[in-house]
Design an enzyme around this catalytic site. Structure first.
Site, PDB file in Angstrom:
ATOM      1  N   ASN A 146      89.257 -66.733  34.000  1.00 56.00           N
ATOM      2  CA  ASN A 146      88.670 -65.612  33.576  1.00 56.00           C
ATOM      3  C   ASN A 146      89.218 -64.834  32.266  1.00 56.00           C
ATOM      4  OD1 ASN A 146      86.428 -64.945  35.018  1.00 56.00           O
ATOM      5  ND2 ASN A 146      87.397 -63.997  36.780  1.00 56.00           N
ATOM      6  N   PHE A 404      90.255 -68.006  42.404  1.00 51.88           N
ATOM      7  CA  PHE A 404      91.250 -68.335  41.451  1.00 51.88           C
ATOM      8  C   PHE A 404      90.852 -68.135  39.960  1.00 51.88           C
ATOM      9  CE2 PHE A 404      90.553 -71.900  44.456  1.00 51.88           C
ATOM     10  CZ  PHE A 404      91.103 -71.416  45.743  1.00 51.88           C
ATOM     11  N   CYS A 405      90.345 -66.680  39.923  1.00 54.33           N
ATOM     12  CA  CYS A 405      90.015 -66.318  38.735  1.00 54.33           C
ATOM     13  C   CYS A 405      89.275 -67.372  37.539  1.00 54.33           C
ATOM     14  CB  CYS A 405      91.220 -65.884  37.781  1.00 54.33           C
ATOM     15  SG  CYS A 405      91.878 -64.388  38.279  1.00 54.33           S
ATOM     16  N   ASN A 406      88.477 -68.299  38.540  1.00 51.27           N
ATOM     17  CA  ASN A 406      87.785 -69.666  37.777  1.00 51.27           C
ATOM     18  C   ASN A 406      86.359 -69.520  38.384  1.00 51.27           C
ATOM     19  OD1 ASN A 406      86.614 -71.576  36.654  1.00 51.27           O
ATOM     20  ND2 ASN A 406      88.397 -72.510  36.594  1.00 51.27           N
TER      21      ASN A 406
END
Ligand SMILES: Cc1ncc(COP(=O)(O)O)c(C=O)c1O
Length: 499
Positions: A146, A404-406
């Site tokens: 992100n 996972f911020c993805n």
């Protein structure tokens, strides 16, 4: 069991160890890491912890903190960048660490290193300084953290075109044909930026580093996010030559936190425009004249006081990795990942259905040690990964769950479409993962979120063996399901309940 208590743990049998070594004979050449684990990382086994969150952060060895404390106790260190003796002593250590990082990544004379708070801080510097403008482009891969996605807000605000290069499921590698088209569809006379991760923090995919040269010849500057790659792989700036490389040092060697870096190719420096100035970044600033003159090179980007007492620990950490040898670490991670993937894929419920769905490559070719998965019951219902994480925690196993911020890699992995995501966003502040998963199941039998086990610096066979045993304990498990839609892992198809 209270944190910190000594935990009796099951260990792999000698037959299991022998079988592993027979399948991965090169593991025997990585024995130096076992010695290190039994000394510098003894606390892992003393506390019975199975640490499988290396993509979240690596672990420090005892000698790193000892050497750092010895240094801090040996001298008087003041705020750097002044002529007084305590300041000068600190400046020397900061600049020494900077030189060491540049040498470690074989920067030659072509790069500068800006110390930042973390990789996200490094990425924000790129976003705010890159000369995005109307007519220029920001191209990202779907697979990005992100903090790389976030740069699109800077690009958009300045009128640049923002585009995404898709991935191909289930292996989650790049769609090279579409990427080629997107890379070619650019005005090379403008300032364009292409961003991709050297290794995915979602799937562990290693994206081809030769994309850097390819994109540059087509008129792009390239941001290569190396945060998840450099902890377990050699990285040579002279060989790859990206324009920007963010890293977080705690992901490489665990300590210190709060220090990251941005490597910037010197040739791109004249293009960068800092949107403000701060203490430490100016050669001259005047109140009455209402003007400032930025300092040259890294000083222009290091706002305020650096985390100066921690920075010498970066050199200590890099020397720690160098004393082990990155090749040894890479090989060990490869062997453990290969074994784990094979074992997880072979796990079957009593009715023969696969238990585990892996997101990303199922062999060790083109991937690192980040293994992302979901568990399903014998009828193909998704198990609640948050509950799985809790149960793992009760056994001293540290995993990570979620996206996972993805989000981009997760959306492709789960088959979620733009319409799905827009529908989710209509929930407004009410949206959370559970309500979103429920909505997705109603819409198209999809899920969102997964379990990530990541292997790293001092992982050993017992760690992956215990994780496999833990996962096997879900055989024929019918509780813990979320939603009532069924999925067949082998055929990647929705199935009818009870079929
Ligand atoms: C590939 C990648 N990029 C960037 C980041 C951001 O790192 P940090 O949280 O240290 O800023 C991470 C963190 O997990 C990452 O894995």
């Amino acid at each position: 069991m209270p944190r910190g208590a000594i935990r009796e743990t099951a260990q792999p049998t000698s037959e299991a160890c022998a079988d592993f070594l027979a399948r991965h004979p090169s593991y025997a050449g990585t024995g130096a890491l076992d010695k290190l684990r039994s000394t510098e990382y003894r606390r892992l086994d003393e506390l019975g912890q199975v640490y499988l969150d290396y993509t979240g952060g690596s672990l420090y060895g005892d000698s790193q903190i000892q050497k750092h404390f010895d240094l801090l106790r040996s001298d008087i260190f003041g705020n750097p960048h002044s002529a007084n003796p305590t300041s000068a002593a600190m400046t020397e250590h900061v600049e020494r660490a900077r030189r060491h990082v540049l040498n470690y990544f074989n920067a030659g004379d072509d790069y500068i290193l800006v110390f930042t708070q973390n990789a996200s801080g490094a990425l924000k510097l790129v976003g705010e300084s890159f000369p995005f403008a109307r007519g220029s482009s920001y191209l990202m891969t779907f697979d990005n953290h992100n903090s790389v996605n976030g740069i699109r807000e800077f690009a958009r605000a300045r009128g640049a075109t923002v585009r995404y290069a898709p991935l191909v499921a289930p292996a989650l590698h790049l769609d090279t044909i579409r990427l080629d088209q997107l890379l070619s569809d650019v005005d090379p006379a403008r300032d364009n930026l292409f961003a991709f991760p050297a290794q995915s923090n979602f799937s562990g995919v290693k994206h081809p580093l030769d994309l850097v040269a390819k994109a540059r010849t087509k008129g792009w500057h390239v941001l290569l996010d190396a945060a998840a790659f450099v902890p377990t792989n050699k990285f040579d700036l002279q060989a790859v030559q990206p324009d920007f490389v963010p890293v977080s040092f705690y992901k490489m060697f665990g300590y210190p936190t709060g220090v990251g870096g941005l490597l910037i190719r010197k040739s791109v420096l004249p293009k960068l425009q800092r949107p403000w100035f701060a203490g430490g970044t100016v050669n001259f600033a005047s109140v009455q004249g209402q003007a400032h003159v930025l300092s040259p090179n890294e000083a222009a980007f290091e706002d305020g006081t650096l985390n100066y007492l921690s920075i010498p620990a970066v050199e200590i950490g890099l020397r720690h990795l160098q004393s082990i040898g990155m090749d040894v670490i890479t090989e060990r991670v490869r062997c453990l990942t290969g074994w784990l993937l094979d074992e997880l894929l072979a796990l079957r419920h009593g009715n023969g259905r696969a238990m585990v769905r892996i997101y990303g490559p199922v062999t060790t070719q083109f991937r690192g040690g980040t293994v992302t998965l979901n568990l399903y019951d014998p009828q193909g219902h998704l198990l609640d990964y948050r509950r799985v994480e809790e149960l793992a925690g009760e056994q001293g196993i540290s995993l990570r769950t979620g996206c996972f911020c993805n989000p981009g890699a997760g959306e492709i992995a789960e088959g979620l479409t733009e319409e799905d995501m827009r529908a989710g966003l209509t929930m407004g502040p009410e949206i959370n993962l559970l309500s979103f998963v429920r909505m997705m199941q109603e819409r198209g039998h999809k899920s969102a979120g997964s379990i990530r086990a990541s292997i790293g610096l001092v992982s050993n066979f017992a760690d992956v063996w215990r994780f496999r045993q833990f996962i096997e304990s879900f055989r024929d498990q019918t509780r813990l399901t979320i939603g009532d839609v069924s999925f067949d892992i082998d055929s990647c198809r929705i199935i009818r309940d009870g079929a």
